[in-house]
Design an enzyme around this catalytic site. Structure first.
Site, PDB file in Angstrom:
ATOM      1  N   LYS A  13      -3.052   6.599  -7.479  1.00 43.40           N
ATOM      2  CA  LYS A  13      -3.359   6.578  -5.879  1.00 43.40           C
ATOM      3  C   LYS A  13      -2.616   7.817  -5.204  1.00 43.40           C
ATOM      4  CE  LYS A  13      -2.328   1.676  -5.426  1.00 43.40           C
ATOM      5  NZ  LYS A  13      -1.273   0.714  -4.981  1.00 43.40           N
ATOM      6  N   GLU A  41      12.212  -3.674  -0.886  1.00 36.93           N
ATOM      7  CA  GLU A  41      11.938  -4.991  -0.989  1.00 36.93           C
ATOM      8  C   GLU A  41      10.437  -5.576  -0.504  1.00 36.93           C
ATOM      9  OE1 GLU A  41      13.993  -9.389  -1.124  1.00 36.93           O
ATOM     10  OE2 GLU A  41      15.031  -7.760  -0.007  1.00 36.93           O
ATOM     11  N   ASP A  70      -1.052  -1.585   0.251  1.00 38.31           N
ATOM     12  CA  ASP A  70      -0.962  -2.740  -0.518  1.00 38.31           C
ATOM     13  C   ASP A  70      -2.358  -3.421  -0.860  1.00 38.31           C
ATOM     14  OD1 ASP A  70       1.142  -4.286  -2.038  1.00 38.31           O
ATOM     15  OD2 ASP A  70       0.260  -6.017  -0.630  1.00 38.31           O
ATOM     16  N   SER A  71      -2.638  -3.826  -2.052  1.00 34.50           N
ATOM     17  CA  SER A  71      -3.969  -4.390  -2.108  1.00 34.50           C
ATOM     18  C   SER A  71      -3.904  -5.576  -3.247  1.00 34.50           C
ATOM     19  CB  SER A  71      -4.957  -3.269  -2.633  1.00 34.50           C
ATOM     20  OG  SER A  71      -4.398  -2.863  -3.986  1.00 34.50           O
ATOM     21  N   PHE A 151     -10.409  -0.424 -13.090  1.00 41.37           N
ATOM     22  CA  PHE A 151      -9.367  -1.146 -13.436  1.00 41.37           C
ATOM     23  C   PHE A 151      -9.126  -2.665 -13.140  1.00 41.37           C
ATOM     24  CE2 PHE A 151      -6.412  -1.302  -9.671  1.00 41.37           C
ATOM     25  CZ  PHE A 151      -7.140  -0.525  -8.922  1.00 41.37           C
ATOM     26  N   ARG A 180     -10.370  -0.169  -0.627  1.00 34.72           N
ATOM     27  CA  ARG A 180      -9.522   1.041  -0.533  1.00 34.72           C
ATOM     28  C   ARG A 180     -10.080   2.089   0.111  1.00 34.72           C
ATOM     29  NH1 ARG A 180      -6.555  -0.088  -4.324  1.00 34.72           N
ATOM     30  NH2 ARG A 180      -7.951   0.305  -5.732  1.00 34.72           N
TER      31      ARG A 180
HETATM   32  P1  IMP Z   1      -0.720  -2.723  -5.510  1.00 34.37           P
HETATM   33  O1  IMP Z   1      -0.775  -1.474  -6.618  1.00 34.37           O
HETATM   34  O2  IMP Z   1       0.690  -3.282  -5.663  1.00 34.37           O
HETATM   35  O3  IMP Z   1      -1.487  -2.720  -4.411  1.00 34.37           O
HETATM   36  O4  IMP Z   1      -1.393  -3.911  -6.492  1.00 34.37           O
HETATM   37  C1  IMP Z   1      -2.702  -4.055  -6.483  1.00 34.37           C
HETATM   38  C2  IMP Z   1      -3.261  -5.027  -7.618  1.00 34.37           C
HETATM   39  O5  IMP Z   1      -4.559  -5.502  -7.107  1.00 34.37           O
HETATM   40  C3  IMP Z   1      -3.559  -4.161  -8.769  1.00 34.37           C
HETATM   41  O6  IMP Z   1      -2.712  -3.820 -10.013  1.00 34.37           O
HETATM   42  C4  IMP Z   1      -4.815  -4.809  -9.409  1.00 34.37           C
HETATM   43  O7  IMP Z   1      -4.337  -5.840 -10.248  1.00 34.37           O
HETATM   44  C5  IMP Z   1      -5.228  -5.465  -8.114  1.00 34.37           C
HETATM   45  N1  IMP Z   1      -6.445  -4.700  -7.437  1.00 34.37           N
HETATM   46  C6  IMP Z   1      -6.181  -3.869  -6.198  1.00 34.37           C
HETATM   47  N2  IMP Z   1      -7.565  -3.022  -6.123  1.00 34.37           N
HETATM   48  C7  IMP Z   1      -8.233  -3.092  -7.022  1.00 34.37           C
HETATM   49  C8  IMP Z   1      -9.471  -2.598  -7.434  1.00 34.37           C
HETATM   50  O8  IMP Z   1     -10.129  -1.962  -6.872  1.00 34.37           O
HETATM   51  N3  IMP Z   1     -10.098  -3.123  -8.784  1.00 34.37           N
HETATM   52  C9  IMP Z   1      -9.373  -4.047  -9.449  1.00 34.37           C
HETATM   53  N4  IMP Z   1      -8.169  -4.558  -9.320  1.00 34.37           N
HETATM   54  C10 IMP Z   1      -7.544  -4.181  -8.107  1.00 34.37           C
END
Ligand code: IMP
Length: 196
Positions: A13, A41, A70-71, A151, A180
């Site tokens: 990222k 938190e 956040d995703s 991933f 994203r």
């Molecule tokens: P973050 O890094 O806390 O936003 O967690 C995002 C989580 O959502 C990741 O660990 C993946 O499990 C899932 N995720 C988010 N974007 C993707 C993507 O582009 N491909 C596959 N999994 C994703």
């Protein structure tokens, strides 16, 4: 030079954000550059709230611009699970082949397979209201795991339009159409149009 911190320790990222922000004249740092570990938190109930909490925390503690994301994956037939819990679903360190297999099993007899990846990116600037941008990639949960790229949940995320999973797209194509990628494009447009 304008300084901005990426509120993440995820190397992938950080690189992605750096590539976008450095050409705009930003000096980019990340949580990795902080002396102490930031104990943030993430207790929001939406992607947008969690992104905002992280960006606001660094803006307030470091008095500087901060960007946080956040995703996750929302599956309609599972009440939008794993949603904001996507990273820790079935355990933070659990292998994704296992996580994906469990999801396929849970959807074994399900015909409603609609799902989406969501990405919220918050931009916090001292003395300004925080802006949050959201990007969405709609798709379906596949019947089988397929693809080696990407991933996480990519190998089970089927894109009808492309006839393959997001793990079968080239990285360039995925960046172009992904949740994203879309949120990042909005951030970029905002930074440019507001002269930041
Ligand atoms: P973050 O890094 O806390 O936003 O967690 C995002 C989580 O959502 C990741 O660990 C993946 O499990 C899932 N995720 C988010 N974007 C993707 C993507 O582009 N491909 C596959 N999994 C994703």
């Amino acid at each position: 030079m304008k300084k901005i911190m990426i509120v993440s320790t995820n190397a992938h990222k950080i690189v992605e954000f750096k590539q976008m922000l450095e050409p705009l004249g930003f000096e980019v740092s990340s949580l990795k550059d902080l002396d102490e570990t930031a104990d943030i938190e993430e207790n929001g109930t939406t992607f947008q709230e969690n992104a905002r909490i992280k960006a606001d925390y660094i803006r307030d503690h470091c008095q500087m611009m901060a960007i946080a994301d956040d995703s996750g994956l929302e599956i309609d037939a599972l009440n939008k699970e794993p949603g904001i819990h996507s990273a820790r679903y079935l355990g933070h360190d659990t292998d994704y082949t296992y996580k994906n297999t469990v999801i396929l099993k849970r959807l074994e007899n399900e015909t409603n397979r609609t799902a989406r990846f969501v990405s919220a990116i918050a931009l916090a600037i001292p003395n300004q209201e925080t802006k949050v941008f959201t990007g969405i990639m709609e798709g379906e949960i596949a019947y089988h795991i397929a693809g080696e790229n990407g991933f996480g949940y990519d190998p089970i995320f089927y894109l009808t339009e492309y006839g393959c999973t997001s793990a079968e797209l080239t990285p360039e194509k995925k960046n172009e159409i992904s949740h994203r990628g879309k949120a990042l494009q909005q951030v970029l447009a905002y930074l440019k149009e507001s002269g930041l």
